[in-house]
Design a protein around this motif. Structure first.
Motif, PDB file in Angstrom:
ATOM      1  N   THR A  60       1.218  -1.109  -0.047  1.00 61.64           N
ATOM      2  CA  THR A  60       0.129   0.128  -0.039  1.00 61.64           C
ATOM      3  C   THR A  60       0.597   1.531  -0.146  1.00 61.64           C
ATOM      4  N   ILE A  61       0.297   1.836  -0.243  1.00 59.71           N
ATOM      5  CA  ILE A  61       1.440   3.537  -0.519  1.00 59.71           C
ATOM      6  C   ILE A  61       0.272   4.468   0.225  1.00 59.71           C
ATOM      7  N   VAL A  62       1.025   5.353   1.282  1.00 60.91           N
ATOM      8  CA  VAL A  62       0.782   6.324   1.639  1.00 60.91           C
ATOM      9  C   VAL A  62       1.453   7.860   1.886  1.00 60.91           C
ATOM     10  N   ASP A  63       1.405   8.683   1.648  1.00 60.73           N
ATOM     11  CA  ASP A  63       1.761   9.545   0.972  1.00 60.73           C
ATOM     12  C   ASP A  63       2.970   9.603   0.270  1.00 60.73           C
ATOM     13  N   GLY A  64       3.487   9.271  -0.428  1.00 58.87           N
ATOM     14  CA  GLY A  64       4.097   8.531  -1.427  1.00 58.87           C
ATOM     15  C   GLY A  64       5.276   7.583  -1.075  1.00 58.87           C
ATOM     16  N   VAL A  65       4.725   7.052  -0.330  1.00 60.80           N
ATOM     17  CA  VAL A  65       6.248   5.904   0.638  1.00 60.80           C
ATOM     18  C   VAL A  65       5.046   4.638  -0.048  1.00 60.80           C
ATOM     19  N   GLU A  66       5.721   3.467  -0.423  1.00 59.74           N
ATOM     20  CA  GLU A  66       5.077   2.034  -0.606  1.00 59.74           C
ATOM     21  C   GLU A  66       5.880   0.992   0.904  1.00 59.74           C
ATOM     22  N   TYR A  67       4.143   0.589   1.176  1.00 59.54           N
ATOM     23  CA  TYR A  67       4.499   0.318   2.473  1.00 59.54           C
ATOM     24  C   TYR A  67       4.007  -1.977   1.972  1.00 59.54           C
ATOM     25  N   THR A  68       5.098  -2.322   2.639  1.00 62.15           N
ATOM     26  CA  THR A  68       4.531  -3.907   3.006  1.00 62.15           C
ATOM     27  C   THR A  68       3.983  -4.513   3.594  1.00 62.15           C
ATOM     28  N   VAL A  69       3.383  -4.699   4.030  1.00 62.38           N
ATOM     29  CA  VAL A  69       1.882  -5.550   5.857  1.00 62.38           C
ATOM     30  C   VAL A  69       2.029  -6.409   5.194  1.00 62.38           C
ATOM     31  N   ARG A  70       2.127  -7.294   5.800  1.00 58.33           N
ATOM     32  CA  ARG A  70       2.221  -8.980   6.602  1.00 58.33           C
ATOM     33  C   ARG A  70       1.408  -9.390   8.416  1.00 58.33           C
ATOM     34  N   PRO A  71       0.175  -9.195   7.810  1.00 58.85           N
ATOM     35  CA  PRO A  71      -1.014  -9.990   8.594  1.00 58.85           C
ATOM     36  C   PRO A  71      -0.549 -11.492   9.229  1.00 58.85           C
ATOM     37  N   LEU A  72      -0.540 -10.919  10.611  1.00 52.49           N
ATOM     38  CA  LEU A  72      -0.570 -12.680  11.344  1.00 52.49           C
ATOM     39  C   LEU A  72      -1.507 -13.307  11.846  1.00 52.49           C
ATOM     40  N   TYR A  73      -2.339 -12.099  12.239  1.00 51.09           N
ATOM     41  CA  TYR A  73      -3.420 -12.817  12.499  1.00 51.09           C
ATOM     42  C   TYR A  73      -4.441 -11.960  12.922  1.00 51.09           C
ATOM     43  N   ALA A  74      -5.451 -12.440  12.925  1.00 50.24           N
ATOM     44  CA  ALA A  74      -7.176 -10.918  12.758  1.00 50.24           C
ATOM     45  C   ALA A  74      -7.208 -10.737  14.245  1.00 50.24           C
ATOM     46  N   TYR A  75      -7.746  -9.925  14.136  1.00 50.42           N
ATOM     47  CA  TYR A  75      -7.853  -9.256  15.503  1.00 50.42           C
ATOM     48  C   TYR A  75      -8.384  -8.184  15.872  1.00 50.42           C
ATOM     49  N   ASP A  76      -9.493  -7.884  17.264  1.00 46.48           N
ATOM     50  CA  ASP A  76     -10.984  -7.970  17.316  1.00 46.48           C
ATOM     51  C   ASP A  76     -10.833  -7.522  19.651  1.00 46.48           C
ATOM     52  N   LEU A  77     -10.555  -6.175  19.429  1.00 46.79           N
ATOM     53  CA  LEU A  77     -10.228  -5.761  20.708  1.00 46.79           C
ATOM     54  C   LEU A  77     -11.450  -4.014  20.746  1.00 46.79           C
ATOM     55  N   TYR A  78     -11.535  -4.162  21.812  1.00 44.71           N
ATOM     56  CA  TYR A  78     -12.659  -3.672  22.885  1.00 44.71           C
ATOM     57  C   TYR A  78     -11.982  -3.302  24.124  1.00 44.71           C
ATOM     58  N   GLY A  79     -12.024  -1.386  23.891  1.00 42.09           N
ATOM     59  CA  GLY A  79     -10.826  -1.047  25.331  1.00 42.09           C
ATOM     60  C   GLY A  79     -11.439  -0.092  25.798  1.00 42.09           C
ATOM     61  N   LEU A  80     -11.049   0.675  27.146  1.00 37.61           N
ATOM     62  CA  LEU A  80     -10.840   1.765  27.236  1.00 37.61           C
ATOM     63  C   LEU A  80      -9.630   2.351  26.844  1.00 37.61           C
ATOM     64  N   VAL A  81      -9.915   4.008  26.534  1.00 36.41           N
ATOM     65  CA  VAL A  81      -8.140   4.343  26.207  1.00 36.41           C
ATOM     66  C   VAL A  81      -7.434   5.231  27.482  1.00 36.41           C
ATOM     67  N   VAL A  82      -6.751   4.662  27.974  1.00 35.88           N
ATOM     68  CA  VAL A  82      -6.318   5.407  29.186  1.00 35.88           C
ATOM     69  C   VAL A  82      -5.171   6.787  28.654  1.00 35.88           C
ATOM     70  N   SER A  83      -4.199   6.210  27.477  1.00 28.99           N
ATOM     71  CA  SER A  83      -3.639   7.231  27.400  1.00 28.99           C
ATOM     72  C   SER A  83      -3.257   6.946  25.669  1.00 28.99           C
ATOM     73  N   LYS A  84      -2.767   7.888  25.175  1.00 24.00           N
ATOM     74  CA  LYS A  84      -2.899   8.571  23.345  1.00 24.00           C
ATOM     75  C   LYS A  84      -1.538   8.877  23.226  1.00 24.00           C
ATOM     76  N   HIS A  85      -1.005   8.513  21.587  1.00 24.87           N
ATOM     77  CA  HIS A  85      -0.022   9.373  21.525  1.00 24.87           C
ATOM     78  C   HIS A  85      -0.109   9.244  19.712  1.00 24.87           C
ATOM     79  N   ASP A  86      -0.226  11.326  19.267  1.00 22.38           N
ATOM     80  CA  ASP A  86      -0.528  10.733  17.337  1.00 22.38           C
ATOM     81  C   ASP A  86       0.532  10.686  17.016  1.00 22.38           C
ATOM     82  N   ALA A  87       1.427  10.275  16.086  1.00 24.02           N
ATOM     83  CA  ALA A  87       2.583   9.861  15.322  1.00 24.02           C
ATOM     84  C   ALA A  87       2.245  11.285  14.771  1.00 24.02           C
ATOM     85  N   ASP A  88       1.910  12.244  14.456  1.00 29.49           N
ATOM     86  CA  ASP A  88       1.947  13.399  13.827  1.00 29.49           C
ATOM     87  C   ASP A  88       2.521  14.668  14.319  1.00 29.49           C
ATOM     88  N   THR A  89       2.152  14.641  16.111  1.00 27.15           N
ATOM     89  CA  THR A  89       2.663  15.631  16.635  1.00 27.15           C
ATOM     90  C   THR A  89       3.306  15.853  16.506  1.00 27.15           C
TER      91      THR A  89
END
Length: 246
Positions: free
Chosen positions: A53-82
């Motif tokens: 997949t390509i995002v902002d001109g960078v081509e990434y290879t993504v290799r799925p290992l497991y299907a994942y499904d999560l319900y949770g309460l967010v206690v902290s967060k970090h945005d990568a573009d901060t």
């Protein structure tokens, strides 16, 4: 508006701003949690093949290992573009939209999680308390820091909209990903909830994300309302004629 009313408006709006800012990331009581948060994350094997997949001109290879499904309460967060996140920029990592640190299961069964302090760095999430009793009651295996990947603008918006105190649901794949944009970049994932340390985070390629129940919406609204009231008061104060006391 009389000078006395202006002073009252400025004082009240300032106090409300401070209180609302302090409460904006408070965690909801256990009684208000959705029952889905009591369940453990679901992880099952998948036959989904690696893909590019390509995002902002960078081509990434993504290799799925497991299907994942999560319900949770967010206690902290970090945005990568901060602004202070330099490592994601140097890695040319545009696929990792945000990191959500969440609790679920055993930690969602009592109010004990509200007695800890949580924080996020560019890679990790920390839970701290000065109470031995509180720490003993906390299940470190029912907390995870999730590096969330997506190339879907809609999913990215949903993830970026999440705030501390929100109850969320996301699903997708535990995955490894890489690129060769000027250098070789690779990032893996934890595949168990019982590990700890620098490599214990889950890397999730998210296909769906939603906020089940928003937390602290009232406090956040109150903060902006107080900001507006303070601005109005400041303008009124500036425009109030000065009268010298004889």
């Amino acid at each position: 508006m009389s000078p006395a009313l202006v002073r009252i408006l400025l004082v009240v709006s300032t106090v409300l701003m401070i209180v609302a800012w302090w409460q904006r990331d408070s965690l909801p009581p256990q009684a208000s949690l959705d029952r889905s948060l009591l369940s453990e994350p679901q992880q099952v094997t998948t036959e989904k093949a690696a893909f590019k997949t390509i995002v902002d001109g960078v081509e990434y290879t993504v290799r799925p290992l497991y299907a994942y499904d999560l319900y949770g309460l967010v206690v902290s967060k970090h945005d990568a573009d901060t602004w202070w996140d330099s490592i994601h920029k140097s890695w040319k990592d545009k696929l990792n939209v945000t990191d959500l640190c969440v609790i679920w299961g055993a930690n969602a069964r009592t109010d004990n999680y509200r007695d800890l302090d949580y924080s996020s760095t560019q890679f990790e999430c920390y839970a701290r308390t000065h109470s031995t009793e509180v720490w003993k009651a906390f299940d470190v295996a029912a907390l995870s820091n999730n590096h969330l990947l997506t190339d879907d603008p809609g999913v990215a918006r949903a993830l970026k909209a999440v705030r501390v105190g929100d109850q969320v649901h996301f699903r997708g794949y535990l995955a490894e990903y890489s690129h060769d944009q000027g250098f070789h970049f690779f990032r893996g994932t934890s595949t168990t909830r019982t590990d700890q340390g620098a490599h214990a985070c889950e890397t999730v390629y998210a296909t769906d994300a939603e906020i089940l129940r928003a937390g602290n919406r009232g406090w956040r609204t109150a903060f902006w309302a107080a900001m507006a009231a303070f601005f109005i008061g400041a303008v009124a104060w500036i425009r109030t004629p000065f009268r010298a006391t004889p």
